[in-house]
Design an enzyme around this catalytic site. Structure first.
Site, PDB file in Angstrom:
ATOM      1  N   GLU A 121      -0.450  -3.110   8.780  1.00  0.00           N
ATOM      2  CA  GLU A 121      -0.101  -2.274   7.636  1.00  0.00           C
ATOM      3  C   GLU A 121      -0.524  -3.044   6.396  1.00  0.00           C
ATOM      4  O   GLU A 121      -0.506  -4.285   6.382  1.00  0.00           O
ATOM      5  CB  GLU A 121       1.393  -1.958   7.604  1.00  0.00           C
ATOM      6  CG  GLU A 121       1.912  -1.196   8.821  1.00  0.00           C
ATOM      7  CD  GLU A 121       1.236   0.138   9.045  1.00  0.00           C
ATOM      8  OE1 GLU A 121       0.761   0.739   8.042  1.00  0.00           O
ATOM      9  OE2 GLU A 121       1.178   0.587  10.195  1.00  0.00           O
ATOM     10  N   HIS A 271       3.802   4.856  11.282  1.00  0.00           N
ATOM     11  CA  HIS A 271       2.996   3.944  10.479  1.00  0.00           C
ATOM     12  C   HIS A 271       3.638   2.566  10.324  1.00  0.00           C
ATOM     13  O   HIS A 271       3.487   1.919   9.282  1.00  0.00           O
ATOM     14  CB  HIS A 271       2.714   4.546   9.092  1.00  0.00           C
ATOM     15  CG  HIS A 271       1.956   5.832   9.151  1.00  0.00           C
ATOM     16  ND1 HIS A 271       0.667   5.927   9.635  1.00  0.00           N
ATOM     17  CD2 HIS A 271       2.317   7.099   8.807  1.00  0.00           C
ATOM     18  CE1 HIS A 271       0.263   7.190   9.571  1.00  0.00           C
ATOM     19  NE2 HIS A 271       1.248   7.912   9.088  1.00  0.00           N
TER      20      HIS A 271
END
Length: 315
Positions: A121, A271
């Site tokens: 990320e 995510h």
């Protein structure tokens, strides 16, 4: 032997050992033990780098300590790491959509490469200007400490927390390692998993355009050369070969659409690096079976960091 056949055994272990297999999260990092000038001095004599991991076992009241040594351009690194169970993955034990044998043969398999599925990320999309804020990886071989994840201090504001839920307060802290401090620990983890004289094959979805370039630039900023036996494979172009029940190509080959296509139950936060790694592991199993891909096939589709560096200017 096909990758699918190998994965069957190891995903069986994944499903049935989530309560006992380890996931590693970096909690605290003692920066005073790193000599940054040595890491940046490429001409300095190679010294051993010792990574001492203090871990708390999943058994109450017990502790474990792991100590490893490797040679790198640096000095001692010490970290405090917690070993824990991931409740958000527990329900994967009940998955029924995979035809996996109840008992896995104990025959030793000679893999042609160590396969690591990973995800990151970041603070944004620009590989040159943005930074990695979370890193997660799973070794498909399975076993103890086969998963590794950590937050990373980007030393800049996180402006896209709405995507992954990682805020400034979570990563912009002195006890969260910066990438230069994380690299020795990452290298130590890979060395601990790597089979002798075999390359490391890193697998990521959209890795060629996103994950790998970010990783490459982070290494460059630290003035640390990425190991030459690291290869990468991007599952996105492979997934674009899939067709639906009508023989038509899938409208989208995103990881989320592939999860839906293969009816893989969703767990955890969207995510987040480890969630995406887990999803990709199951997608990879189904993908390689459907397209009849073996590990040598994936190696043929692999690329090196140098292939990205010479392809086009970074954004």
């Amino acid at each position: 032997m096909s990758l699918y056949s190998i994965c069957c055994g190891n995903f069986h272990q994944l499903r049935n050992s989530l309560g006992s297999s380890c996931s590693i999260r970096l909690l605290k990092y003692h920066r005073g033990l790193i000599c940054r000038t040595i890491l940046q001095n490429r001409g300095h004599k190679t010294r051993p780098i010792c990574t001492t991991i203090l871990a708390r076992s999943t058994r109450k009241g017990s502790k474990q300590s792991f100590s490893n040594s490797r040679h790198l351009h640096g000095e001692s690194v010490e970290s405090s790491i917690e070993v824990f169970r991931q409740p958000d993955l527990q329900h994967l034990k009940s998955l029924q959509c995979y035809n996996i044998q109840e008992k896995v043969s104990g025959v030793r398999i000679d893999w042609p490469a160590t396969i690591l599925v990973f995800d990151i990320e970041t603070t944004g999309f620009s590989r040159r200007h943005e930074r990695i804020i979370e890193f997660a990886v799973r070794d498909l071989m399975g076993g103890k400490n086969s998963t590794f994840q950590t937050l990373i201090n980007p030393e800049k504001d996180v402006t896209n927390a709405y995507i992954h839920g990682i805020s400034n307060s979570m990563v912009c802290r002195p006890d969260i390692p910066r990438f230069g401090e994380f690299v020795p620990i990452l290298l130590q983890y890979v060395w601990s998993r790597q089979m002798a004289d075999k390359p490391v094959l890193w697998v990521a979805h959209n890795g060629r355009n996103f994950d790998v370039p970010f990783l490459m630039y982070e290494f460059q900023r630290c003035k640390i050369e990425m190991p030459g036996d690291w290869l990468f494979v991007d599952t996105l172009p492979i997934a674009r070969q899939l067709v639906d029940s009508n023989g038509l190509k899938l409208k989208s080959a995103s990881l989320e659409k592939l999860r839906e296509h293969y009816e893989i139950p969703f767990a955890g936060s969207a995510h987040r690096a480890m969630q995406d790694v887990t999803t990709l592991c199951y997608v990879l199993q189904k993908l390689t079976f459907e397209l009849k891909l073996t590990i040598p096939h994936l190696l043929e589709k692999s690329f090196r960091v140098s292939d990205i560096a010479t392809a086009r200017p970074a954004k």
